[in-house]
Write an enzyme that holds these catalytic residues in place. Structure first.
Site, PDB file in Angstrom:
ATOM      1  N   CYS A 195      12.037 115.663  -7.388  1.00  0.00           N
ATOM      2  CA  CYS A 195      11.281 116.828  -7.866  1.00  0.00           C
ATOM      3  C   CYS A 195      10.421 117.243  -6.690  1.00  0.00           C
ATOM      4  CB  CYS A 195      10.471 116.476  -9.109  1.00  0.00           C
ATOM      5  SG  CYS A 195       9.545 114.940  -8.996  1.00  0.00           S
ATOM      6  N   ARG A 207      -2.714 109.731 -13.480  1.00  0.00           N
ATOM      7  CA  ARG A 207      -2.183 110.427 -14.651  1.00  0.00           C
ATOM      8  C   ARG A 207      -2.917 110.046 -15.925  1.00  0.00           C
ATOM      9  NH1 ARG A 207      -0.805 113.334 -11.286  1.00  0.00           N
ATOM     10  NH2 ARG A 207       1.261 113.477 -10.325  1.00  0.00           N
TER      11      ARG A 207
END
Lengths: 642, 641
Positions: free
Chosen positions: A427, A473
């Site tokens: 990604c 995160r």
């Protein structure tokens, strides 16, 4: 005693929920007749604090576990009566307490009681004996704490604290102004929920519990690569990153094409974002087609090329004799991939990578996902507007994102399994969407990862060792709740796993409770497993020496996490291909809606099957007893001739 | 993405099937029932399963008879035959004419609905058939004889929409029938005896049998024996029926030994503004209660049969996407579209009404009176659901079938109209019965151990409701059935009554075994406490999605749980048997366990309704995976990477 309200009731509704389990394991030590301190001592009676793999120790530990289990079973009855007691984990200590606090339960209304803050959890117990109400929340779960109301607040329950949690709930407590209890509670909560912001250490480093299994030994990178047959002619293990100098977010050990030299690696890593060059994730046992992962190439607006990178990709392709093609799966939407060029990133041009086919998988970035989960929480908590339920689910886009991730993983599986073609996944940085895709496709391709230990290995390997930034995160122990780096990427992965277990109910050794336990401890900070951002950081912090692994906890009580439907012996499907249509994708109510007592979150089918399995076991035992009896009779009659 | 390609119906991506003619072996040809006649036939027809790219079209002979639309192909189903339900009356690719709902003519870009009674004169290349159970398939005549498409279309338009009841195949079916086994399957409630027994079984005080409707002289829509409050005389009833719609005065259907009864009635006629008559009867009902409690009345005006039909049509759209494009655009906003069908909110409404009734009866010992316009739609539904919730007997297979007889079949649910067996102006089609089955399915999801019947049973029951061989769901009321069976109407020869509950007429023991729920616990006798809100309801995937073969999970889905449970139960029975051998008690062993192990490895998600043999070999489906402009250009904001 009747317990009509509150969270314990919620927990009680599902004996599988971690709160309750927690509760039990905590009671264990108490039931041995010792306080929390002595529980510590008890822990220290075993040979060492950390885990030895020597057989003598482990047998001893097993024995003590059995003992504990017995004690637990014997006092199961008492448990119900002793629930008033605040039970502490080894290493946990009370840091503050406030009386006359009111818990404003959104379902059963206000309940007055005592609020205790420890260095691990918030604990509230209603004082009303008839309406006992217990709330127990690990402070790691807390994302934000706010004061509600000020000195001028009138109205009942208008003055207090609101706590926003990462696990889909919020809690509100009302304090009496004249007691001045709010300030202490607020401060304690702040300090212990966000220890890193207050120069304290995370609870995981204070937690002392001893388990029979050593979870840190679950994943051994070389053993895992060997399981896949590496080294072989095509792939080799390299320790070039032993000191994390090539790539600080990669593990120390990886596998690369056998033909690639150290010099290649030195150059290729400069052409990939954050030095995250393509390395092996999985290799097909028959076709040798592989799944490799990396970050985006640093192409930029000018369309830079890198011969070494192109050559290296060619090596990966050549390592698979079955195909003269290679697929690069870029997890991003096309537009995002293009936009990244402006920031020096981008994607592989088909000119430069001649035998590679580039596919964009349209999975959105962490910010979109965070927003989607926010909407989902709004929909599910505290109260659900039934008439708007379906359109509400639609408008969160959550299921659509889940579908998109699953569809991407299925495409990888299709290429690897049906076309025997190797797939390279990336990604932007290769630690969020890439981890989702490689881990999910590996789960679909390899039955090993569908066992409990195999799944732990998968999480250790694709998520932890390859540097998914759990600290960022999740925001462990950090007060910046609105940090743009926070995102439910790992939660989405677990949701996708759950979706696959729904479609293939007997293909997994673990059950839903296992997944929920992992998610609960993703936030709890009780275990060291999910702390920090990379293997390098974890090794610097000596996490294995200084904390307990989540897998120690789970693997010491495997029966809780087993799927009764798992048919390991029936030579099951090697490859699972879930249907990535929204018509099959459901909202995981047992997770997202579990705090709402009006939602059915238990699976009655599993319950019934468990009953049947128990019945079967009883019959087997009876049959065995009978056989034994017969044999004894036989020997007796043989021994004493009439 | 190539929009054009996506839009076209069949098939630039499929190999053009060769033109050579096929020859069928005898075993592959269409089989006919006794009394069935051929209407027309077309050779070289192609049958397509919509969407799927993995299935090649089938080549075969298409036949329209007075009973069915049959497609005979040379396909080898033998190796796959264990994986689907085989019906003695129909071939693998046959559908009964009564099942056909809509017929569309397909063009390059559009589809046109063909209207019943219409006569087609132009050429027809392709037809899309959509059935009442959401089965749908496409037929192509491009390789067939010149007029084949037209002839078949005209035959279907005529025979699938009969205008008179006597045109239904049941009247022509000549196969002799002796219903010896039926007594084990259900109580039919057609005669006094079963009602008398039901009153005794429930032990509900205060009510009596009345023969006032003997020979249907008071009301043709009521049964001959009705149960009424003890204090009501026959003459009161005679007077009262005049005031009610459908002449449906309050009648007892069920009750408890504490005296709470479940009563059904229609509304007063619209012309009557004075509610005295109704109140008089309600007063009698109050008096029949041991504690003289005033009854609790539940009004069931909504959803109306019309609402249900509208909702069903929208739901059907979601279950019958013809092109990948439609499929994807539905997938894109599926939950919103599902919401807009309102199907699940109707399910929710019905369940909560039944729950209300059950709670009033169980907790407060109230008699509950269900009241609805004509007394024959939602009354049937809510009344039977309430009884399922409260009475474990109705959760057994025998009890469930008896309940449907009692509350639907003989109590006058107008099946002939609602299932649209015949087409005429005053027929209002509406799948009220399907809504009921869906409600039962929801209960089964929430209480899997409480039911002896399985999901597969419920789905099969819906399919069977459209078979014009059985009388069970063929009539609007018991009186009509009685007339037909005695040959009294239009001097037709008497109709042989065949009950749908005689499952052996349709299925083998092997298939019937799947009607039993392996998780059933016969000691589960408590009342159910269903969650009725939308978030706790689900879409009945097996029933609605089974014809979209792209949605079939290869070697996965619920059948895996089902077969495992069967295996487990067999194992337990075997072990009980073994130990019983010792103790002298005998438990009967059913079937071979290994068969289940074998099936688990073979079957797919829609078992036993999968006809998708291709899946066995090629599990990956591209329709759902190819990049989708809708997804990438989504409404989602493109935040910064």
């Amino acid at each position: 005693m009747s317990r009509k309200t509150g969270s314990l009731e919620l927990l009680d509704m599902d004996p599988n929920h971690f709160g309750k389990e927690n509760y039990r394991s905590e009671t264990k030590s108490l039931n041995l007749g010792k306080g929390p301190e002595s529980a510590n001592n008890w822990g220290k009676t075993s040979p060492s604090k950390s885990y030895c793999s020597s057989s003598s120790t482990s047998t001893e530990n097993v024995a003590s576990t059995l003992e504990r289990k017995k004690a637990q079973a014997a006092t199961e009855q008492n448990t119900l009566n002793r629930q008033d007691d605040l039970t502490l984990l080894p290493g946990e200590k009370v840091t503050g307490q406030a009386r006359d606090v009111t818990y404003l339960c959104p379902y059963q209304g206000p309940a007055r009681g005592v609020l205790t803050v420890t260095n691990y959890k918030l604990y509230f117990r209603s004082a009303d004996k008839d309406l006992s109400n217990v709330i127990e929340v690990p402070l790691g779960v807390v994302s934000r704490i706010e004061k509600v109301g000020g000195a001028s607040s009138r109205g009942e329950n208008a003055y207090g604290i609101e706590i926003f949690c990462k696990d889909m709930r919020n809690l509100r407590f009302a304090h009496k102004q004249e007691n001045h209890s709010r300030r202490t509670v607020f401060e304690k909560l702040q300090t212990y929920a966000f220890p890193l912001s207050f120069k304290q250490q995370l609870f995981a480093f204070e937690y002392q519990e001893i388990f029979s299994e050593n979870g840190w030994a679950v994943y051994e990178p070389i053993a895992e690569l060997k399981r896949m047959g590496v080294n072989n002619d095509m792939w080799k293990i390299t320790k070039i990153n032993e000191h994390y100098t090539i790539c600080d977010s990669y593990p120390a050990v990886w596998a690369i094409p056998a033909q690639a030299t150290d010099e290649d690696i030195q150059v290729v890593c400069t052409f990939r974002s954050r030095g995250r060059l393509p390395v092996l994730s999985w290799i097909h046992p028959e076709s040798q087609a592989t799944i490799t992962r990396c970050a985006q190439p640093l192409v930029g607006v000018s369309g830079k090329r890198c011969r070494e990178d192109e050559h290296y990709i060619q090596l990966i392709m050549d390592a698979n004799a079955q195909s003269h093609k290679m697929i690069i799966m870029d997890a991003r939407p096309t537009a995002n991939a293009i936009a990244n060029k402006a920031k020096g990133g981008g994607y592989e041009s088909e000119d430069a990578y001649q035998h590679a086919e580039l596919v964009f998988l349209d999975i959105h970035n962490i910010h979109v996902m965070r927003e989607s989960l926010r909407k989902l929480k709004e929909l599910c908590y505290p109260n659900i507007d039934e008439t708007k339920w379906l359109s509400g689910v639609e408008s969160t886009y959550w299921l659509k994102h889940i579908k998109c991730i699953l569809a991407g993983a299925v495409r990888i599986v299709d290429k690897v399994e049906n076309h025997k073609t190797s797939v390279l996944v990336h990604c932007s940085d290769g630690w969020d969407r890439t981890a989702q895709l490689t881990a999910l496709s590996m789960l679909m391709l390899d039955p090993y990862y569908r066992t409990i230990k195999g799944f732990e290995v998968l999480v250790e390997k694709e998520w932890l060792s390859f540097g998914h930034k759990f600290q960022q995160r999740v925001g462990h122990g950090d007060e910046h709740h609105s940090d743009a780096d926070r995102s439910p990427v790992f939660l989405q992965f677990v949701d996708c796993v759950w979706q696959i277990t729904q479609q293939f109910p007997n293909a997994f050794e673990f059950n839903e409770h296992f997944l929920i336990t992992i998610l609960d401890h993703l936030y709890s900070c009780r275990f060291g497993t999910f702390l920090f951002n990379s293997e390098r950081e974890r090794s610097q912090e000596k996490i294995k020496e200084n904390s307990v692994a989540l897998w120690s906890y789970t693997n010491s009580n495997l029966d809780l996490y087993r799927n009764p439907l798992y048919w390991a012996n029936s030579k099951q499907e090697r490859v699972l291909v879930p249907i990535a249509s929204i018509r099959h994708i459901k909202l995981w109510k047992a997770y997202y809606c579990r705090w709402n007592p009006s939602m059915r979150t238990q699976d009655p089918v599993y319950q019934r099957i468990r009953e049947l399995l128990k019945l079967k076991e009883q019959l087997e035992n009876t049959a065995q007893d009978y056989k034994k009896e017969q044999q004894q009779r036989m020997t007796r009659s043989n021994a004493s001739p009439t | 993405m190539n929009v054009l390609k996506d839009n076209s119906r069949f098939t630039s991506y499929l190999d053009e099937p060769e033109l050579e003619s096929i020859t069928l072996e005898d075993s592959q040809r269409t089989k006919f029932l006794d009394g069935e006649t051929i209407v027309c036939e077309a050779p070289q027809v192609l049958m397509y399963t919509p969407l799927t790219q993995t299935n090649k079209p089938l080549k075969g002979v298409l036949t329209v008879t007075t009973f069915k639309l049959s497609f005979a192909s040379a396909e080898d189903y033998e190796s796959y035959s264990n994986c689907y339900q085989q019906n003695y009356l129909l071939g693998v690719n046959d559908v009964c004419l009564s099942l056909i709902d809509c017929i569309y003519q397909l063009g390059e870009r559009n589809k046109k609905k063909l209207l019943p009674g219409q006569s087609i004169s132009g050429k027809i290349k392709e037809l899309l058939i959509v059935c009442k159970n959401m089965k749908y398939f496409e037929l192509s005549f491009k390789n067939s004889d010149k007029d084949s498409g037209k002839l078949i279309a005209n035959a279907l338009l005529h025979h699938a929409y009969p205008k008179r009841h006597q045109l239904l195949f049941a009247y022509d079916y000549k196969e002799p029938y002796i219903n010896t086994a039926l007594i084990k399957e259900a109580k039919l409630f057609q005669f006094k005896h079963d009602w008398e027994k039901e009153l005794q079984r429930t032990n509900c005080p205060g009510w009596r049998l009345s023969h006032v409707n003997f020979n249907y002289q008071v009301s043709p829509l009521l049964i001959e024996t009705i149960i009424v409050p003890q204090s009501v005389t026959d003459s009161i009833i005679k007077e009262a029926v005049e005031k009610f719609r459908s002449r449906f005065c309050p009648v007892w259907v069920w009750g408890t030994s504490q005296g709470a009864a479940l009563v059904r009635m229609a509304d007063l006629l619209p012309t009557i503004t004075d509610r005295t008559e109704e109140n008089k009867l309600l007063e009698h009902i109050r008096k029949s209660h041991p504690q003289k409690k005033a009854p609790h009345i539940i009004d069931l005006t909504s959803p109306s049969p019309k609402d249900i039909y509208t909702s069903y049509v929208k739901l059907r759209d979601l279950c019958t996407p013809e092109t990948p494009r439609v499929f994807k655009s539905q997938d894109f906003k599926f939950y919103g579209l599902l919401d807009a069908t309102k199907w699940l909110s109707h399910v929710s409404t019905c369940l909560s009404k039944a729950k209300e009734a059950a709670e009033k009866i169980e907790h407060s010992n109230f008699t509950v009176v269900l009241q609805e316009g004509n007394g024959q739609d939602l009354n049937c539904l809510v009344s039977s659901l309430t009884q399922i919730i409260l009475d474990p007997y109705f959760r057994t297979k025998f009890g469930f079938q008896s309940l449907i007889q009692k509350d639907w079949v003989v109590m006058g649910h107008p099946f002939a109209n609602r299932l649209r067996h015949i087409l005429s102006k005053d027929v209002e089609q509406s799948p009220v019965f399907l809504l009921f089955l869906d409600c039962v399915w929801q209960l089964l999801q929430q209480y899997p151990a409480a039911f002896q019947i399985s999901e597969t049973y419920l789905t099969t029951l819906w399919d069977s409701a459209h078979l014009s061989v059985f009388d069970t769901f063929l009539f609007n009321c018991q009186h009509q059935r009685f007339m037909a069976s005695t040959g009294n109407c239009n001097a037709h020869i008497p109709l042989t009554l065949r009950s749908v509950w005689d499952w052996r007429e349709q299925f083998s023991e092997k298939d019937i075994a799947l009607f039993c729920n392996p998780l059933y616990n016969d000691r589960y006798i408590e009342a159910l406490r269903p969650s009725t809100g939308l978030p706790n309801l689900e879409v009945w995937g097996q029933c609605y999605f089974r014809w979209i073969s792209d949605l079939e999970i290869p070697r996965g889905g619920r059948p895996q749980i089902d077969l495992f449970s069967r295996y487990l139960v067999q194992d337990i029975l075997q072990k009980q048997y073994n130990s019983a051998d010792v103790n002298g008690t005998l438990v009967k062993i059913n079937r071979n366990m290994e068969e289940y192990v074998d099936l688990v490895k073979k079957v797919n998600g829609f078992f036993p309704f999968s006809h998708n043999s291709a899946l066995v070999n090629n599990p990956i489906n591209n329709v759902l995976l190819t990049g989708d402009t809708l997804d990438s250009q989504s409404i989602l904001n493109l935040n910064n990477e």
